[in-house]
Scaffold this active site. Structure first.
Site, PDB file in Angstrom:
ATOM      1  N   ARG A 226      -7.761  37.836  55.825  1.00  0.00           N
ATOM      2  CA  ARG A 226      -9.400  38.502  55.726  1.00  0.00           C
ATOM      3  C   ARG A 226      -9.433  39.257  54.562  1.00  0.00           C
ATOM      4  NH1 ARG A 226     -10.714  35.207  58.631  1.00  0.00           N
ATOM      5  NH2 ARG A 226     -11.688  35.368  60.960  1.00  0.00           N
ATOM      6  N   HIS A 274     -12.479  30.568  50.925  1.00  0.00           N
ATOM      7  CA  HIS A 274     -12.326  30.690  52.381  1.00  0.00           C
ATOM      8  C   HIS A 274     -12.243  29.306  53.021  1.00  0.00           C
ATOM      9  CE1 HIS A 274     -12.667  33.507  56.101  1.00  0.00           C
ATOM     10  NE2 HIS A 274     -12.201  32.502  56.447  1.00  0.00           N
TER      11      HIS A 274
END
Ligand code: NAP
Ligand code: GLV
Length: 311
Positions: A226, A274
């Site tokens: 993250r 991502h």
């Protein structure tokens, strides 16, 4: 009844496949006509503020993602069990990313790419994999899979987790007390932690300064977890002053990564948007249809998030 509330993915396609897999169990989407009190399961990804309104009969929240940090921050999150995505296909995809980045850095890609651009013939022999230490932060589902796939390639492996873990061929470190010792023997640091208050900002300048300086060019970080784990200003500083030799980043403090981020222009920073691992529709439908069927038949829910721990 199952309600889908999926943003940024093809919700209609997931709904069709889940309806087919669960038939005759009812599956609905936002905008369909249904009584919210009859919804027993809600399948979510990036839920909007009103996602849970009126869902008074919920038995479980099903997360499209493996990481539930954003979901846990939802202001109206109902107090029912929350199941996260755990799947061999997702683990394989994440390990594909990790193996690609680790092997690229181990073979000093940054250095030889720069040499090629400069038309420079400069023989430097990369270390053997066994001479390169890969430290994996997070020894859960994804960390263990990455370790199992890196091990046969010959790397020296170490791991860091909250509680002690023992995996054959991997030197385990646990807790804050062993963090520095873990870092001191790590050349390539791979982050596969969940984002919690304890792990926020763990990839910072102080952490980078403790890594082993054995790999030519300097130690490397790979963040596939993250953006909240990393302090991007510290990464920029560390890449510029040589504290880090390179960084592979799949996640960012703000996504999409803003146009004016200095990270875009740094030669030894490898950016992906991502995409390290996505929950695949085929395996996701099979996973969640199976869970709903089993739970309706009286079996317990698997992979339930521990809200106290935050993952
Ligand atoms: P997991 O199975 O829950 O594993 C988490 C690991 O982190 C465990 O080993 C845990 O320790 C450790 N941990 C948690 N808090 C810690 C702390 N304070 N200090 C040290 N270790 C700590 O999670 P997972 O399924 O492997 O997924 C990890 C993360 O990957 C997800 O949360 C998600 O954010 C991210 N992800 C990213 C992508 C992408 O495309 N970029 C895709 C999927 C997932 P214990 O073993 O002691 O519990
Ligand atoms: C993706 O980032 C996930 O958490 O599955």
């Amino acid at each position: 009844m199952l309600l889908l509330h999926l943003s940024d993915v093809d919700e209609a396609s997931w709904a069709d496949k889940l309806a087919a897999a669960l038939a005759p169990y009812p599956v609905v989407r936002r905008g369909d006509a249904f009584d919210p009190a009859e919804v027993h399961y809600v399948f979510v990804w990036k839920p909007k503020p009103e996602a849970f309104d009126g869902l008074t009969g919920l038995k479980a929240i099903l997360s499209l993602g493996a990481g539930v940090d954003a979901l846990l921050k939802h202001p109206k999150l109902p107090d029912v069990p929350m199941v996260r995505f755990v799947d061999t296909d997702l683990s394989q995809r994440m390990s594909d990313y990790v193996v690609a980045q680790v092997t690229m850095h181990h073979r000093l890609y940054t250095r030889f790419r720069a040499d090629q651009k400069a038309r420079r013939w400069s023989q430097l022999y990369p270390p053997a994999a066994s001479e390169t230490s890969v430290g994996i932060m997070g020894m859960g589902v994804l960390g263990q899979d990455a370790a199992k796939r890196l091990l046969p390639l010959g790397f020296t492996l170490r791991s860091w987790s909250r509680t002690p873990k023992s995996l054959e061929g991997v030197e385990g470190f646990a807790g804050d007390a062993q963090f520095d010792a873990f870092l001191r023997g790590t050349d390539i640091l791979v982050n596969l932690l969940p984002l919690t208050p304890e792990t926020t900002g763990v990839l910072n300048y102080e952490t980078f300064g403790k890594l082993r300086r054995k790999l030519d060019g300097g130690p490397v970080i790979v963040n596939a977890a993250r953006g909240g784990h990393q302090k991007e200003a510290d990464i920029v500083r560390a890449l510029e002053d040589g504290t880090l030799g390179a960084a592979s980043l799949d996640v960012f403090e703000t996504e999409p990564l803003p146009q004016d981020s200095p990270l875009w222009d740094i030669e030894n920073c490898y950016i992906t948007p991502h995409i390290a691992a996505i929950s695949d529709e085929k395996s996701g439908v099979s996973y969640y249809a199976g869970i709903i069927r089993d739970h309706e038949a009286g079996k317990p829910l698997p992979n339930v998030v521990d809200r106290q721990r935050g993952y």
